[in-house]
Design a protein around this motif. Sequence first.
Motif, PDB file in Angstrom:
ATOM      1  N   ARG A 137      67.031  -9.453 -91.609  1.00 24.93           N
ATOM      2  CA  ARG A 137      68.022  -8.768 -90.791  1.00 24.93           C
ATOM      3  C   ARG A 137      68.437  -7.428 -91.405  1.00 24.93           C
ATOM      4  O   ARG A 137      69.455  -6.847 -91.035  1.00 24.93           O
ATOM      5  CB  ARG A 137      69.273  -9.653 -90.615  1.00 24.93           C
ATOM      6  CG  ARG A 137      69.003 -10.991 -89.941  1.00 24.93           C
ATOM      7  CD  ARG A 137      68.611 -10.820 -88.489  1.00 24.93           C
ATOM      8  NE  ARG A 137      68.466 -12.101 -87.814  1.00 24.93           N
ATOM      9  CZ  ARG A 137      67.304 -12.711 -87.612  1.00 24.93           C
ATOM     10  NH1 ARG A 137      66.169 -12.143 -88.035  1.00 24.93           N
ATOM     11  NH2 ARG A 137      67.256 -13.857 -86.975  1.00 24.93           N
ATOM     12  N   GLU A 217      85.506  -9.055 -79.438  1.00 27.42           N
ATOM     13  CA  GLU A 217      85.507 -10.174 -78.503  1.00 27.42           C
ATOM     14  C   GLU A 217      86.585 -10.032 -77.449  1.00 27.42           C
ATOM     15  O   GLU A 217      86.628 -10.805 -76.490  1.00 27.42           O
ATOM     16  CB  GLU A 217      85.711 -11.489 -79.264  1.00 27.42           C
ATOM     17  CG  GLU A 217      84.604 -11.802 -80.260  1.00 27.42           C
ATOM     18  CD  GLU A 217      84.775 -13.163 -80.897  1.00 27.42           C
ATOM     19  OE1 GLU A 217      85.125 -14.114 -80.171  1.00 27.42           O
ATOM     20  OE2 GLU A 217      84.563 -13.290 -82.109  1.00 27.42           O
ATOM     21  N   ASN A 251      73.542 -11.808 -77.977  1.00 27.35           N
ATOM     22  CA  ASN A 251      72.923 -12.136 -79.277  1.00 27.35           C
ATOM     23  C   ASN A 251      73.921 -11.986 -80.431  1.00 27.35           C
ATOM     24  O   ASN A 251      73.618 -11.398 -81.472  1.00 27.35           O
ATOM     25  CB  ASN A 251      71.712 -11.233 -79.535  1.00 27.35           C
ATOM     26  CG  ASN A 251      70.608 -11.431 -78.529  1.00 27.35           C
ATOM     27  OD1 ASN A 251      70.326 -12.546 -78.100  1.00 27.35           O
ATOM     28  ND2 ASN A 251      69.965 -10.341 -78.121  1.00 27.35           N
ATOM     29  N   ARG A 252      75.107 -12.520 -80.254  1.00 27.71           N
ATOM     30  CA  ARG A 252      76.176 -12.314 -81.240  1.00 27.71           C
ATOM     31  C   ARG A 252      75.811 -12.880 -82.613  1.00 27.71           C
ATOM     32  O   ARG A 252      76.091 -12.259 -83.631  1.00 27.71           O
ATOM     33  CB  ARG A 252      77.489 -12.939 -80.737  1.00 27.71           C
ATOM     34  CG  ARG A 252      78.168 -12.107 -79.668  1.00 27.71           C
ATOM     35  CD  ARG A 252      79.518 -12.681 -79.263  1.00 27.71           C
ATOM     36  NE  ARG A 252      80.220 -11.757 -78.390  1.00 27.71           N
ATOM     37  CZ  ARG A 252      81.041 -10.801 -78.816  1.00 27.71           C
ATOM     38  NH1 ARG A 252      81.270 -10.668 -80.111  1.00 27.71           N
ATOM     39  NH2 ARG A 252      81.625  -9.991 -77.964  1.00 27.71           N
ATOM     40  N   LYS A 253      75.217 -14.050 -82.640  1.00 23.81           N
ATOM     41  CA  LYS A 253      74.861 -14.662 -83.925  1.00 23.81           C
ATOM     42  C   LYS A 253      73.926 -13.743 -84.707  1.00 23.81           C
ATOM     43  O   LYS A 253      74.134 -13.469 -85.890  1.00 23.81           O
ATOM     44  CB  LYS A 253      74.202 -16.019 -83.691  1.00 23.81           C
ATOM     45  CG  LYS A 253      73.656 -16.685 -84.954  1.00 23.81           C
ATOM     46  CD  LYS A 253      73.001 -18.009 -84.622  1.00 23.81           C
ATOM     47  CE  LYS A 253      72.399 -18.659 -85.864  1.00 23.81           C
ATOM     48  NZ  LYS A 253      71.265 -17.873 -86.405  1.00 23.81           N
ATOM     49  N   GLU A 254      72.879 -13.277 -84.046  1.00 22.89           N
ATOM     50  CA  GLU A 254      71.891 -12.431 -84.719  1.00 22.89           C
ATOM     51  C   GLU A 254      72.486 -11.080 -85.117  1.00 22.89           C
ATOM     52  O   GLU A 254      72.167 -10.542 -86.183  1.00 22.89           O
ATOM     53  CB  GLU A 254      70.684 -12.218 -83.805  1.00 22.89           C
ATOM     54  CG  GLU A 254      69.845 -13.467 -83.583  1.00 22.89           C
ATOM     55  CD  GLU A 254      70.410 -14.384 -82.517  1.00 22.89           C
ATOM     56  OE1 GLU A 254      69.825 -15.467 -82.285  1.00 22.89           O
ATOM     57  OE2 GLU A 254      71.440 -14.019 -81.893  1.00 22.89           O
ATOM     58  N   LEU A 256      75.623 -10.438 -85.875  1.00 29.93           N
ATOM     59  CA  LEU A 256      76.475 -10.655 -87.046  1.00 29.93           C
ATOM     60  C   LEU A 256      75.618 -10.760 -88.304  1.00 29.93           C
ATOM     61  O   LEU A 256      75.996 -10.284 -89.373  1.00 29.93           O
ATOM     62  CB  LEU A 256      77.326 -11.910 -86.858  1.00 29.93           C
ATOM     63  CG  LEU A 256      78.458 -11.801 -85.833  1.00 29.93           C
ATOM     64  CD1 LEU A 256      79.091 -13.165 -85.588  1.00 29.93           C
ATOM     65  CD2 LEU A 256      79.521 -10.796 -86.289  1.00 29.93           C
ATOM     66  N   GLU A 257      74.449 -11.357 -88.176  1.00 25.49           N
ATOM     67  CA  GLU A 257      73.511 -11.422 -89.302  1.00 25.49           C
ATOM     68  C   GLU A 257      73.005 -10.034 -89.668  1.00 25.49           C
ATOM     69  O   GLU A 257      72.783  -9.735 -90.846  1.00 25.49           O
ATOM     70  CB  GLU A 257      72.350 -12.349 -88.951  1.00 25.49           C
ATOM     71  CG  GLU A 257      72.743 -13.814 -88.827  1.00 25.49           C
ATOM     72  CD  GLU A 257      71.628 -14.689 -88.277  1.00 25.49           C
ATOM     73  OE1 GLU A 257      71.800 -15.921 -88.251  1.00 25.49           O
ATOM     74  OE2 GLU A 257      70.592 -14.135 -87.863  1.00 25.49           O
TER      75      GLU A 257
END
Length: 287
Positions: A137, A217, A251-254, A256-257
């Motif tokens: 990432r 958010e 794609n919030r998880k990715e 944040l990564e």
Amino acid sequence: MVNLIEAQKPLLTGMMRLAGLRPIDVELEPGTTMHVWAPKHHAGKKGTTISPHDASAAAAAAGEDAAATKKPSGGRRGSRRRKGPEAKPNVVLIHGFAAEGNVTFQFNFGVLVSRYNVYIPDLLFFGKSSTTDSADRSPEFQARCVAAALARLGVARCDVVGFSYGGMVAFKLAEARPDLVRSLAVSGSVVAMTDAVNRETMERLGAGSSAELLMPETLQGLKALFSVSMYRKMWFPDRMYKDYLKAMFTNRKERLELLQGLLDSNMDAKIPAFQQLVTLLPLGNLP
């Protein structure tokens, strides 16, 4: 209820097509695809997807184009050189965290296409670009993917414009590939987002963290992001902000990564000696 941001996308797509750009999905490797708006001469009869096995053909085409610019178009003395896409310099526009490529540069591509071959990639996990193959990432990985996509399209030399997060990717691209990047123009960004720089920047902007600022958010959070990232303040109704949150912050998880990878990759960062001309445009306040 219709999402106003999503409803505007067909209009933006139409404007880009009228400007001579086409959407192309460049498969870098199985599981990793980068979506790029590119000059229409790349969209051939086979469609708008370029697979890894097409790389040799793209490289050959680039070589032919480069050779064509060196040869006169006729036998008479003083005849003009062949006109075409190969006669224009290439410019690559790399977006930030707030939107995908075509949305970020919707007010720019129209004035550039007459003088440049314009390329607007979506970075991984933005727009239609994605990977299921790599867990990397870092901005270096994003830069490698941009370079690989440009290679598939036969681009051997280019000028790069980067905004915010895209500016950091642009710096990494220029550092790693001086043979590819001729010059840089960067706005609202830094060469390396170290922990100290991140902490000082967030304090100055009144944000608790980069994730709070760049991945809002709430309506208030998005308004705060726009207030520091836009040179000219613009008023939008609350409905527009709400729809923007739903349409653009996927794609919030990715993502944040990606923010964590940005900090991790620069823990021991040093400022490189760039070989290219670098123009800094302090039009925004974002890191």
